[in-house]
Design a protein around this motif. Structure first.
Motif, mmCIF file in Angstrom:
data_model
loop_
_atom_site.group_PDB
_atom_site.id
_atom_site.type_symbol
_atom_site.label_atom_id
_atom_site.label_comp_id
_atom_site.label_asym_id
_atom_site.label_seq_id
_atom_site.Cartn_x
_atom_site.Cartn_y
_atom_site.Cartn_z
ATOM 1 N N GLU A 152 1.076 -1.118 -0.063
ATOM 2 C CA GLU A 152 -0.075 0.057 0.097
ATOM 3 C C GLU A 152 0.945 1.177 0.006
ATOM 4 O O GLU A 152 0.512 2.238 -0.852
ATOM 5 N N MET A 156 0.990 4.393 -2.322
ATOM 6 C CA MET A 156 0.649 5.876 -2.091
ATOM 7 C C MET A 156 1.752 6.876 -2.135
ATOM 8 O O MET A 156 1.490 8.156 -2.054
ATOM 9 N N TYR A 185 -0.998 2.813 4.942
ATOM 10 C CA TYR A 185 -1.920 4.042 5.000
ATOM 11 C C TYR A 185 -2.828 3.896 3.711
ATOM 12 O O TYR A 185 -2.649 5.134 2.881
ATOM 13 N N SER A 186 -3.340 2.962 3.355
ATOM 14 C CA SER A 186 -3.912 2.991 1.949
ATOM 15 C C SER A 186 -5.315 3.337 1.995
ATOM 16 O O SER A 186 -5.824 3.560 3.165
ATOM 17 N N SER A 187 -5.931 3.952 1.012
ATOM 18 C CA SER A 187 -7.368 4.210 1.265
ATOM 19 C C SER A 187 -8.314 3.274 0.538
ATOM 20 O O SER A 187 -7.888 2.972 -0.621
ATOM 21 N N LEU A 188 -9.475 2.956 1.020
ATOM 22 C CA LEU A 188 -10.203 2.202 0.155
ATOM 23 C C LEU A 188 -10.711 2.789 -1.110
ATOM 24 O O LEU A 188 -10.985 1.941 -2.056
ATOM 25 N N ALA A 189 -10.698 4.105 -1.300
ATOM 26 C CA ALA A 189 -10.971 4.957 -2.674
ATOM 27 C C ALA A 189 -9.787 4.109 -3.639
ATOM 28 O O ALA A 189 -10.150 4.024 -4.782
ATOM 29 N N TYR A 190 -8.621 4.185 -3.174
ATOM 30 C CA TYR A 190 -7.756 3.540 -4.137
ATOM 31 C C TYR A 190 -7.795 2.204 -4.548
ATOM 32 O O TYR A 190 -7.629 1.801 -5.577
#
Ligand code: C2E
Ligand code: MG
Ligand code: MG
Ligand code: MG
Length: 285
Positions: A152, A156, A185-190
């Motif tokens: 992730e 990012m 620190y990934s986002s679910l949007a990605y």
């Protein structure tokens, strides 16, 4: 040496930096020599289907067989290789070796999906997709037999460029996997936007999950999240049959871990597969 005379901190600081870069320069030189002298070794860890116990793939994990320091593990040189850009040389070496092993196994009738770890620097290389395709072509390996694992945080670091590279790789038919899922620190949007095929649950949640209700909840939720998004879910760090059974009951698709095998030299893979027997009666009692 003027640090004593000036005594203002800045000079001392410069001297420290010089020392650090001297040490780093020699490590970089050693890494370069390591490639020339053929000191790196391809190790692979089997990936198994958790319901059938069959070997479905392998993950390539590099080892450095240093003449004085002995067997050096990736955590002790990969971060440095990433900082200096040397990782691109190493990645190409790992891709070559992995493609050769994949072809060798296919000729023995063993068809496996081979996973290779990529770092941020690799993803920022605009020519990466062409380089990979060239390697696969030379070794007569189909793109669908290859999977690229990306963390992730690597994505990012530069999400826009990472997405461009990942989309090109995906269009060429390679599988993509998000490694160490849940620790970055990934986002679910990605996660929604990226063309990935697989989620790998980080071993920190798996190692002790049969004794830790919190870990089990995280693993269960991640499996459901992955499946709801149409992804294959893989667990790393399976060290006991109990954890295997628990993961299988939760519907996790594939797994790897010391319970089945540590990473072994690539040359030993065919023998390992030949002697592997899954534990009897994997079905829940
Ligand atoms: P990773 O990609 O998440 O790989 C999984 C790590 O967990 C491997 O450590 C593997 O040996 C270890 N592991 C697997 N099963 C178990 C288990 O049951 N228990 C425990 N305690 N550990 C288990 P390894 O080989 O030391 O690699 C560490 C990391 O170094 C990898 O994490 C990956 O991020 C990086 N790495 C390794 N090889 C390469 C490479 O060729 N290129 C790049 N860019 N990174 C690499
Ligand atoms: Mg990995
Ligand atoms: Mg991992
Ligand atoms: Mg990891």
């Amino acid at each position: 040496y003027c640090a004593k005379q000036r005594n203002d901190g800045a000079v001392v600081y410069d001297a420290l930096i010089d020392k650090a870069s001297e040490k780093n320069l020699s490590l970089l030189t050693e890494l370069r020599k390591g490639i020339e002298r053929d000191e790196f070794r391809l190790h692979v860890q089997p990936k198994l289907s958790l319901d059938t116990g069959r070997v479905v793939g392998i993950e390539s994990l590099v080892r450095w067989c240093h003449p004085e320091r002995g067997n050096v593990f990736p955590d002790d040189f990969i971060p440095f290789a990433e900082q200096t850009g040397f990782i691109r040389v190493l990645t190409r070496w790992v891709l070559e070796q992995s493609a050769a092993l994949c072809r060798d196994m296919a000729l023995r009738g063993i068809h496996l999906k081979v996973s290779v770890n990529l770092s941020t620097r690799d993803l920022l290389d605009q020519e990466l997709p062409e380089k990979i395709m060239d390697i696969l072509r030379r070794h007569q390996v189909a793109p669908g037999s290859f999977c690229l694992e990306i963390t992730e945080s690597a994505i990012m670091d530069d999400p826009v460029r990472a997405q461009q590279t990942l989309e090109r790789l995906h269009a060429l038919g390679l599988d993509l996997s998000i490694d160490d899922f849940g620790t970055g620190y990934s986002s679910l949007a990605y996660l929604k936007r990226l063309p990935v095929n697989e989620l790998k649950i980080d071993k920190s949640f798996v190692l002790n999950m049969e004794n830790d209700a919190g870990d089990t909840k995280i693993v269960r939720s991640t499996i459901d999240l992955g499946h709801n998004m149409g992804l294959r879910v893989v667990a790393e760090g399976i060290e006991s049959e109990a954890v295997w059974r628990l993961l299988a009951a939760l519907g996790c698709d594939q797994g790897q871990g010391y319970f089945m095998s540590r990473a072994i030299p690539g040359e030993q893979l065919a023998d390992w597969i030949g002697q592997w027997r899954a534990p009897a009666a994997l079905e829940p009692a």
